[in-house]
Design an enzyme around this catalytic site. Structure first.
Site, mmCIF file in Angstrom:
data_model
loop_
_atom_site.group_PDB
_atom_site.id
_atom_site.type_symbol
_atom_site.label_atom_id
_atom_site.label_comp_id
_atom_site.label_asym_id
_atom_site.label_seq_id
_atom_site.Cartn_x
_atom_site.Cartn_y
_atom_site.Cartn_z
ATOM 1 N N ASN A 156 0.852 -1.173 0.000
ATOM 2 C CA ASN A 156 0.000 0.000 0.000
ATOM 3 C C ASN A 156 0.897 1.234 0.000
ATOM 4 O O ASN A 156 1.726 1.403 0.889
ATOM 5 C CB ASN A 156 -0.914 -0.031 1.232
ATOM 6 N N HIS B 16 -3.508 0.474 -3.278
ATOM 7 C CA HIS B 16 -3.499 -0.536 -2.215
ATOM 8 C C HIS B 16 -2.430 -1.583 -2.551
ATOM 9 O O HIS B 16 -1.921 -1.624 -3.675
ATOM 10 C CB HIS B 16 -4.864 -1.212 -2.120
ATOM 11 N N GLU C 224 -2.577 -4.819 -3.129
ATOM 12 C CA GLU C 224 -2.915 -5.697 -4.252
ATOM 13 C C GLU C 224 -2.824 -4.949 -5.576
ATOM 14 O O GLU C 224 -2.325 -5.479 -6.572
ATOM 15 C CB GLU C 224 -4.325 -6.275 -4.076
ATOM 16 N N SER D 17 -7.351 -9.052 4.267
ATOM 17 C CA SER D 17 -8.529 -9.351 3.450
ATOM 18 C C SER D 17 -8.757 -8.249 2.407
ATOM 19 O O SER D 17 -8.774 -7.065 2.755
ATOM 20 C CB SER D 17 -9.738 -9.476 4.387
ATOM 21 N N CYS E 214 -10.177 -5.463 -0.007
ATOM 22 C CA CYS E 214 -11.322 -4.554 -0.018
ATOM 23 C C CYS E 214 -12.112 -4.731 -1.318
ATOM 24 O O CYS E 214 -11.736 -5.516 -2.191
ATOM 25 C CB CYS E 214 -10.832 -3.112 0.113
ATOM 26 N N CYS F 67 -9.932 -3.915 -4.522
ATOM 27 C CA CYS F 67 -8.943 -4.946 -4.839
ATOM 28 C C CYS F 67 -9.621 -6.252 -5.246
ATOM 29 O O CYS F 67 -9.143 -6.946 -6.139
ATOM 30 C CB CYS F 67 -8.005 -5.141 -3.658
ATOM 31 N N ASP G 16 -8.045 5.074 4.660
ATOM 32 C CA ASP G 16 -7.778 3.988 3.721
ATOM 33 C C ASP G 16 -9.017 3.140 3.458
ATOM 34 O O ASP G 16 -9.208 2.667 2.345
ATOM 35 C CB ASP G 16 -6.629 3.114 4.234
#
Length: 153
Positions: free
Chosen positions: A45, A56, A58, A83, A85, A88, A148
């Site tokens: 991130n 982010h 990912e 996990s 979002c 992503c 975020d």
């Protein structure tokens, strides 16, 4: 971190990315994309560092993997320390990733059910190192964390 050697190796690479983000003053979420046993993209991130609304962990890993054939992404596994979002998860679905390994989902539960409903295999590792780093960050910088995830403090 514990688990099979390949999974352990790739989760450690994702965690190293998260740690890099934390050390840079950003949000400690890291990710790697693995195809045929090789990391093809890694990222963390960098919203704070780059002033980006979308970078982010990912998304950074996808950016660093670059353009790939659909078959490469369809055979790849995405490892992420937290996990995913909605944003992503959308990228995971868009590019056809079929397997996601999540470090932890206690500090934030993303769109795991959406991913599963679309045929993505999601495995949560309940990794204490991932969880502890996120908890430390959230305690230190709650305003950044809320920004975020799109919430007001």
């Amino acid at each position: 971190m514990s688990g099979s050697s390949d999974t352990e190796q790739f989760m450690q690479a994702a965690f190293a990315e998260a740690q890099k983000g934390y050390d840079e003053g950003g949000i400690p979420i890291g990710s790697v994309i693995v195809h045929n046993g090789q990391i093809i993209g890694r990222g963390h991130n960098r919203r704070v560092q780059q002033g980006s609304p979308i970078l982010h962990g990912e998304m950074d890993a996808f950016e660093n993997a670059g353009r790939q054939k659909a078959s490469v992404y369809a055979q790849a596994t995405l490892y992420t320390t937290l996990s995913p979002c909605a944003m992503c998860s959308g990228a995971i679905l868009l590019y056809g990733i079929k397997r996601v390994i999540v470090g932890e989902n206690q500090t934030f539960l993303g769109e795991e059910e959406l991913l599963k409903s679309r045929g993505v295999s999601v495995e949560v590792r309940h990794d204490s190192a991932c969880r502890d780093l996120m908890r430390r960050f959230i305690a230190e910088k709650p305003e950044l964390w809320n920004e975020d995830i799109g919430q007001e403090l």
